[in-house]
Structure formats: C-alpha cells, structure tokens
Design a protein around this motif. Structure first.
Motif, PDB file in Angstrom:
ATOM      1  N   GLY A  14       0.821  -1.202   0.000  1.00 21.86           N
ATOM      2  CA  GLY A  14       0.000   0.000   0.000  1.00 21.86           C
ATOM      3  C   GLY A  14       0.853   1.250   0.000  1.00 21.86           C
ATOM      4  N   SER A  15       0.225   2.375   0.316  1.00 21.02           N
ATOM      5  CA  SER A  15       0.946   3.648   0.296  1.00 21.02           C
ATOM      6  C   SER A  15       0.247   4.680   1.154  1.00 21.02           C
ATOM      7  N   ILE A  16       1.011   5.683   1.539  1.00 23.20           N
ATOM      8  CA  ILE A  16       0.489   6.903   2.150  1.00 23.20           C
ATOM      9  C   ILE A  16       0.961   8.047   1.257  1.00 23.20           C
ATOM     10  N   GLY A  17       0.029   8.819   0.744  1.00 21.49           N
ATOM     11  CA  GLY A  17       0.356   9.815  -0.283  1.00 21.49           C
ATOM     12  C   GLY A  17       0.921  11.111   0.277  1.00 21.49           C
ATOM     13  N   PHE A  18       2.058  11.015   0.949  1.00 20.04           N
ATOM     14  CA  PHE A  18       2.714  12.202   1.511  1.00 20.04           C
ATOM     15  C   PHE A  18       3.463  12.927   0.395  1.00 20.04           C
ATOM     16  N   ASP A  19       2.992  14.121   0.046  1.00 16.88           N
ATOM     17  CA  ASP A  19       3.612  14.863  -1.049  1.00 16.88           C
ATOM     18  C   ASP A  19       3.444  16.364  -0.811  1.00 16.88           C
ATOM     19  N   PRO A  20       4.270  16.944   0.073  1.00 19.59           N
ATOM     20  CA  PRO A  20       4.136  18.370   0.373  1.00 19.59           C
ATOM     21  C   PRO A  20       4.401  19.277  -0.834  1.00 19.59           C
ATOM     22  N   ILE A  21       5.242  18.852  -1.753  1.00 20.78           N
ATOM     23  CA  ILE A  21       5.490  19.684  -2.940  1.00 20.78           C
ATOM     24  C   ILE A  21       4.219  19.778  -3.780  1.00 20.78           C
ATOM     25  N   ASN A  22       3.466  18.704  -3.847  1.00 20.24           N
ATOM     26  CA  ASN A  22       2.193  18.748  -4.571  1.00 20.24           C
ATOM     27  C   ASN A  22       1.220  19.689  -3.878  1.00 20.24           C
ATOM     28  N   ARG A  23       1.289  19.730  -2.563  1.00 22.05           N
ATOM     29  CA  ARG A  23       0.463  20.663  -1.801  1.00 22.05           C
ATOM     30  C   ARG A  23       0.809  22.103  -2.170  1.00 22.05           C
ATOM     31  N   MET A  24       2.082  22.354  -2.376  1.00 19.04           N
ATOM     32  CA  MET A  24       2.526  23.680  -2.802  1.00 19.04           C
ATOM     33  C   MET A  24       1.952  24.020  -4.174  1.00 19.04           C
ATOM     34  N   LEU A  25       1.983  23.042  -5.081  1.00 22.61           N
ATOM     35  CA  LEU A  25       1.489  23.277  -6.437  1.00 22.61           C
ATOM     36  C   LEU A  25      -0.022  23.466  -6.481  1.00 22.61           C
ATOM     37  N   GLN A  26      -0.747  22.657  -5.761  1.00 17.93           N
ATOM     38  CA  GLN A  26      -2.203  22.692  -5.854  1.00 17.93           C
ATOM     39  C   GLN A  26      -2.851  23.787  -5.018  1.00 17.93           C
ATOM     40  N   ALA A  27      -2.256  24.075  -3.855  1.00 19.16           N
ATOM     41  CA  ALA A  27      -2.887  25.024  -2.941  1.00 19.16           C
ATOM     42  C   ALA A  27      -2.084  26.298  -2.735  1.00 19.16           C
ATOM     43  N   GLY A  28      -0.894  26.392  -3.336  1.00 20.48           N
ATOM     44  CA  GLY A  28      -0.072  27.573  -3.144  1.00 20.48           C
ATOM     45  C   GLY A  28       0.556  27.643  -1.769  1.00 20.48           C
ATOM     46  N   LYS A  29       0.604  26.515  -1.085  1.00 17.98           N
ATOM     47  CA  LYS A  29       1.154  26.453   0.268  1.00 17.98           C
ATOM     48  C   LYS A  29       2.648  26.756   0.247  1.00 17.98           C
ATOM     49  N   GLU A  30       3.088  27.572   1.202  1.00 23.65           N
ATOM     50  CA  GLU A  30       4.511  27.866   1.324  1.00 23.65           C
ATOM     51  C   GLU A  30       5.122  26.960   2.382  1.00 23.65           C
ATOM     52  N   LEU A  31       6.063  26.130   1.981  1.00 28.26           N
ATOM     53  CA  LEU A  31       6.741  25.212   2.895  1.00 28.26           C
ATOM     54  C   LEU A  31       8.245  25.338   2.684  1.00 28.26           C
ATOM     55  N   THR A  32       8.985  25.281   3.765  1.00 25.60           N
ATOM     56  CA  THR A  32      10.431  25.311   3.628  1.00 25.60           C
ATOM     57  C   THR A  32      10.940  23.906   3.332  1.00 25.60           C
ATOM     58  N   GLY A  44      -5.702  34.041  -9.474  1.00 25.72           N
ATOM     59  CA  GLY A  44      -4.678  34.950  -9.957  1.00 25.72           C
ATOM     60  C   GLY A  44      -3.872  35.581  -8.845  1.00 25.72           C
ATOM     61  N   CYS A  45      -4.160  35.213  -7.610  1.00 30.29           N
ATOM     62  CA  CYS A  45      -3.431  35.753  -6.463  1.00 30.29           C
ATOM     63  C   CYS A  45      -1.976  35.290  -6.503  1.00 30.29           C
ATOM     64  N   THR A  46      -1.065  36.199  -6.283  1.00 31.81           N
ATOM     65  CA  THR A  46       0.358  35.862  -6.341  1.00 31.81           C
ATOM     66  C   THR A  46       0.934  35.532  -4.976  1.00 31.81           C
ATOM     67  N   LYS A  47       0.131  35.618  -3.925  1.00 35.09           N
ATOM     68  CA  LYS A  47       0.623  35.308  -2.589  1.00 35.09           C
ATOM     69  C   LYS A  47       0.915  33.824  -2.480  1.00 35.09           C
ATOM     70  N   GLY A  48       2.080  33.479  -1.916  1.00 34.33           N
ATOM     71  CA  GLY A  48       2.449  32.082  -1.786  1.00 34.33           C
ATOM     72  C   GLY A  48       2.999  31.530  -3.081  1.00 34.33           C
ATOM     73  N   THR A  49       3.113  30.190  -3.127  1.00 30.45           N
ATOM     74  CA  THR A  49       3.625  29.524  -4.326  1.00 30.45           C
ATOM     75  C   THR A  49       2.588  29.594  -5.441  1.00 30.45           C
ATOM     76  N   GLU A  50       3.053  29.807  -6.654  1.00 30.20           N
ATOM     77  CA  GLU A  50       2.139  29.845  -7.795  1.00 30.20           C
ATOM     78  C   GLU A  50       1.450  28.495  -7.948  1.00 30.20           C
ATOM     79  N   LYS A  51       0.127  28.514  -8.137  1.00 28.72           N
ATOM     80  CA  LYS A  51      -0.646  27.281  -8.217  1.00 28.72           C
ATOM     81  C   LYS A  51      -0.598  26.682  -9.619  1.00 28.72           C
ATOM     82  N   LEU A  52      -0.861  25.385  -9.655  1.00 27.70           N
ATOM     83  CA  LEU A  52      -0.964  24.665 -10.923  1.00 27.70           C
ATOM     84  C   LEU A  52      -2.234  23.834 -10.857  1.00 27.70           C
ATOM     85  N   LEU A  53      -3.290  24.338 -11.469  1.00 19.60           N
ATOM     86  CA  LEU A  53      -4.610  23.727 -11.350  1.00 19.60           C
ATOM     87  C   LEU A  53      -4.984  22.949 -12.612  1.00 19.60           C
ATOM     88  N   PRO A  54      -5.953  22.025 -12.490  1.00 18.96           N
ATOM     89  CA  PRO A  54      -6.374  21.238 -13.656  1.00 18.96           C
ATOM     90  C   PRO A  54      -6.941  22.113 -14.770  1.00 18.96           C
TER      91      PRO A  54
END
Length: 630
Positions: A170-188, A477-487
């Motif tokens: 099985g798997s656990i879908g831990f992918d913080p970089i994807n969170r940055m892409l989809q939600a614009g989340k800023e993570l170090t 179109g908000c530029t705050k945080g990481t730029e999003k990449l949406l479907p």
C-alpha cells in the motif's frame, strides 16, 4: 497441400528502406514527404510514417528482460496490476461498507481520502473492519501534517490483527510539494525533509508501504505533454530522494519508499512509451546513488549494490485534460484507450476515472463502468497475461528512446538550476506547464487536437448545463504564496460557448444555403453544420436551392440568424455577391470555404468565411458577440 508451409522470408523477399522511400515518393506525386507524412510531437522530435529494424539497432531497451535492471520492460515478471478505486471518507462506517462492496465487485486496490481531524485508532479500525489487508492494496491520502500519525496507527492496527507485514502492500500519499502546487502552500525545504524523515521512521513496521508520493498527475491534468510530465516527475522524485539521503536516511530505504503517480492521456503509443521510459530513467537515477543492499542473500544485488531499490512503483490515473461534459459517454472510450496504454505500459496499479467525473459526483453506475473497464482488459483481453507486449516494436522502442532523451534533458535542466523544489518556489515549473497548456488549448480551438463531441461532430440537440453539479476550480490569480498549478480541460471554452447559448433568450439558427455543385455543397454544408453546432446553435441543412433568392427567402422564413452559403469555389464569384446583396444585412452572411476570390468578396463587404483553417473557437465567440450572447 497440408505439408506445404508458408515461408514468409522466401515468398516475400526483403525490401530495403530506400525501396520503401522510392515507392512512397512516387505515390506522393511531388508532395513534400516531410510536410505530408512526418509529424512533430510536443516533445520536439519527429515521428516518421514507418520504422524498420535498423531504426532500433544499438538501443539498450530492445535487449532488456522483464523484471531485470534497468526495468524498461517492467519491474515484475508478470503484468498483473491492481484495480484501484478511490473513496472519499466522510463517515468511516459508510466508507467501510462501500469498500467491502467494491472489493466484492472486482477492485483489488483502495485509496481512502481522509480528513486529519477524523484520524484516530478507533476511526481507522472502523474504516478497515473486515478488510483483509494482506489480500488488497491499501492506499491513504491525508494532510501532510498527519501522515506520520496515520503510519503509526496503521502499523499498530495491522500488528494487532496479526498480519504478516511482508504481505502488506500500500501507500500513504505524503507529497508536500504537490500541496505547494495545488494550494499555493509555502513550505520550507527543511520542514518538508523533517516530516518526510519522520514519516519513514513511523512507517518502519510497514516495509512494503511506499509513503513518499510524486503526484505527476497534477502536471498531466494541468496540460503537460508526455516528456514534460516525465522529466519533471523524475526531478520531483530525485528532490525527495537526495534530500532524504542528505538527512541521513539509508539510500536504499529512501528509494523504496517513493511512489510515482502519473496521469495517462489519450496519445496511445506515446503513453505506453512514457511508462517504459520512466522505469528506465528512474533506475538510472537511483543506481547513480549506489544504494547498498541491506537484505541478506538478495538475488538482485550486484557487487553489493541494491538493484531492487531502482524499481519504480507506478500508479496511473486517467487524465482530466481531455474529458468533456458534452457527449460525456465518449469519455468511456477515452478512458478505455488510456487504460490500455497504462496496462500495456506495465503500471503497478490503475485508477480509471468515471465518465461523469467532469460534471458531478460519480454514482454507483459510473463507478461500476470504470471498474469494469479494467476487468474487461484482464478477463476478456488478457492484458495481464503478457509482459510488455510492445517490446521489439520498432515504433514503440523508438518512441521510448526519444521520450527518454527529451525527459532526461528536462530533468538535467531542473537539476542544473537547483532542483525541483527551487523550480516550484520560483514558479518556473508552473509557468512552463501553463505555457504548454495554452498551446494545447489553442490546438483544441483550431481542431488540430480533436475532442470528439466537443470541437468536432457535436451532438446537435444536446443540452448539458442542467446536469453540471460541481463547480470548476479556477485560479484566482493571487500571487501570494507559491504559484498554483490547477487542472485544465481542453473542452472548457467550447462548453462555455454552449452554456451561453443555452442561457440565451433565443437559440441562434444557422441556415445552410446549399446551391450549385452537388458534391461541394453537401460537403460544405456538413462541415458548416458541425462548425456551428459546436456553439450549440440550431443548424438547418437543405438539399439545395435553384437560386440564391429562393434560398435566402427560405432562410428568412425559417427565422435564421446566420445564412451559410455552401457551394463550389468556382461558383462563389457569382453566387456570393448575389446572396450578400439579397440578404442586405438582415442576417449574418458566411461563405463556407476559402475560394480564390476571397479578397474580391471581402472588398464588397463579405466578412465571414469558415474552412478547415479557421480557428473554430475564436470565430464562434465572434458570432456569439454579434448575436448578443455572453
């Protein structure tokens, strides 16, 4: 006669590549071979009309074996894959009941999408009640901050049930970089690595669970082309791998904890080649780290280096980009060919999205169809019985090599510029994919990329706005945080046109004024009917009129808003001015075709022409504007 056997080599002597080219050149009758028969892919390489054995001479892929490094032909000695269904968990008890039901109906893999606030040992116990974890692949998606807690709970749950952990997959879908892409989340980078390392430690009791995810589906659904998705996915995976190794995680362990989730689009052969190239390149990347084998008596070890660590674990999911709301049943055809590409390409598991996923929450029927599409490939087409059937195909071996070369080039570019995390934080990945998507949308708008039922051969009478039950997620179109990449969906702008038509007080009517040459007027009327139906207009075809006056009178009597003259190029010089004069601006006048006299017709005020070179979307937007439809 029974003893006489056909000897193909004797009865059909070999033909050289030059002989083929001579024959093709003769048949082209002077037309340019490269312009007529060679097409250039989005990846930047040319695809020829035929390939021969000499085209794959020297390629390392053709001599590989299934289950053997570098795994281009698969990471296993068979072609078995897991049939996966995702379940959004609102209630643990209800999700458990649904899981047991779909397992009885053919699913062999589940993905539970959890809310972090619900997570507890009791909640997971209810969710997994009566599910035999040794017999099914179990996958989980949850907030990155709760992934380690989930791993601990799962370990305790499986241990309490007495499972053999070596049988648990099985798997656990831990992918913080994807969170940055989809939600614009800023993570170090530091907190990403710390959480990833903690998760691997928490999942130590689940040796065959892949807990670090590379969700390249995000790239695919945003419009990335094949080599772009693969190149960035490799850089994405390498970002996690290198960061974990630097943080002190054993190289072999880190590699074995990473799972790749790819989208699979409609380019049938290219997608098959993509999965083959993916395994080849990832094997090379991992092998470059020289991971030491930690398993005694491992048969895959070479000079102490763990080759098993280089096996790419691939889950595939059918793409969103080419799915439509109108003529949605065609989505089943699209997902079927995509499922074929993925399974022939040797994925480990596959999710076929239901055909109605673009406009509503899928129901029992559409989910059943999606499962059965995979079951048909297994039970009736026997796709699981043959490993890498594409191997040796001159065409697919060449595609594999070309895609690998382009993806590798892109991978190196990302690495040379600081790695995938740096590229995401700078926005360069998002901008590159968005540029690709814009190009693909332009191809859809001009019909160079066809979406059957949307920009070509639409259902003339279909209305669909009422069936849409979900809202489209758009970038604010908000530029705050990481730029999003949406479907992105290729059909969305055409669908917007049709929805506008449905809302209009009066449905526009396009009338075909067919006259003159029988063959040309029929062909151009058919073309024009399809053209205007793409915006949801009512189209009125006709068998033909004796004079333009008769045709215009019939159109005006029918309440036409647009009159389309359908005839031959030679006749347009006389018929088009005559019709334009009789119409006298009461309706929009369109000439179907691109006659030699176009400039002369424009000179007298005729503005609109539709033909195969016309940008369908932009032209229909113009007509909507002229008719007051917004």
């Amino acid at each position: 006669m029974a003893e006489k056997k056909l000897n193909l080599l004797a009865d059909f002597p070999s033909v050289s590549a030059q002989q083929w080219m001579d024959k093709i050149t003769a048949d082209l009758k002077g037309a340019d071979f490269n312009k007529k028969l060679v097409w250039k892919t989005n990846e930047g390489f040319n695809v020829l009309p035929f390939y021969r054995a000499e085209d794959i001479e020297g390629l390392q892929t053709k001599d590989a074996a299934p289950g053997v490094f570098p795994f281009v032909r698969g990471t296993k000695a068979n072609n078995e894959w897991f049939v996966r269904q995702d379940i959004v968990v609102e209630s643990a008890k209800e999700a458990n009941a649904k899981a047991l039901e779909v397992l009885c109906k053919g699913a062999t893999s589940l993905c539970f999408i959890l809310k972090k606030e619900d997570l507890s040992p009791a909640y997971i116990a209810t969710l997994l009640e009566n599910i035999q974890a040794e017999c099914v692949e179990l996958n989980f998606r949850i907030c990155v901050n709760a992934a380690a807690q989930l791993a601990t709970i799962l370990t305790d749950n499986f241990k309490a049930k007495g499972y053999d952990v070596k049988k648990l997959q099985g798997s656990i879908g831990f992918d913080p970089i994807n969170r940055m892409l989809q939600a614009g989340k800023e993570l170090t980078k530091e907190e990403i690595v710390a959480k990833a390392k903690g998760l691997i430690e928490a999942a130590a009791g689940l040796p065959f669970y892949r807990v670090i995810a590379v969700n390249a589906t995000t790239l695919n659904n945003a419009g990335a082309f094949v080599a772009q998705e693969l190149g960035y996915a490799l850089a994405w995976g390498n970002e996690y791998l290198s960061s974990l190794v630097e943080a002190g995680v054993d190289t072999s362990l880190a590699a074995k904890k990473i799972k790749f989730n790819f989208g699979v689009g409609g380019n049938y052969f290219m997608e098959i080649a993509k999965f083959r190239a993916a395994r080849l390149l990832w094997a090379k990347i991992v092998d470059a780290y020289q991971p030491e084998c930690r398993v005694a008596d491992c048969k895959s070890t070479v000079n102490g280096i763990c080759k098993c660590a280089a096996k790419m674990r691939i889950h595939a999911e059918t793409s969103i980009f080419n799915k439509t709301i109108f003529d949605a049943n065609v989505n089943m055809l699209r997902t079927q060919t995509e499922a074929m590409s993925a399974t022939l390409g040797g994925v480990n598991s596959l999710t076929v999205l239901p055909y109605d996923v673009t406009f509503k929450a899928s129901d029992e029927f559409s989910e059943r169809i999606a499962r059965n599409q995979q079951l048909l490939l297994k039970e009736e087409s026997h796709f699981d019985k043959v490993v890498d059937p594409a191997a040796g195909s001159y065409y697919i071996e060449t595609l594999t090599n070309e895609i690998a070369a382009q993806a590798w080039k892109l991978f190196l570019e990302v690495e040379d510029n600081g790695g995938f995390y740096a590229a995401v934080t700078s926005g360069s990945i998002q901008q590159a994919v968005k540029a690709t998507a814009a190009g693909r949308l332009k191809s859809v708008s001009s019909r160079r990329e066809v979406l059957l039922g949307t920009n070509q051969f639409p259902n003339f009478s279909e209305v669909a706005a009422a069936k849409v039950q979900i809202e489209t997620v758009e970038d604010c179109g908000c530029t705050k945080g990481t730029e999003k990449l949406l479907p992105v969906r290729g059909a969305s702008e055409f669908e917007a046109l049709r929805f506008a038509t449905e809302k209009a007080a009066k449905r526009p009517k396009a009338f075909m004024l067919t006259i003159g040459s029988l063959a040309m007027r029929l062909a151009r009327a058919q073309f024009s009917c399809n053209f205007f139906a793409c915006a949801g207009y009512e189209v009125v075809d006709n068998l033909g009129f004796a004079t333009v006056e008769e045709g215009v009178a019939a159109a005006q009597a029918a309440g036409a808003d647009i009159i389309v003259l359908c005839s031959s190029d030679d006749e347009y010089a006389e018929l088009a001015p005559a019709a334009f004069k009789v119409i006298n601006g009461k309706q929009l006048f369109v000439v179907a075709g691109a006659p030699a006299c176009t400039e002369d017709l424009k000179a007298i005020g005729i503005e609109y022409f539709v033909n195969v070179k016309t940008n369908v979307l932009e032209t229909l937007k113009t007509f909507n504007s002229k008719l007051g439809i917004n």
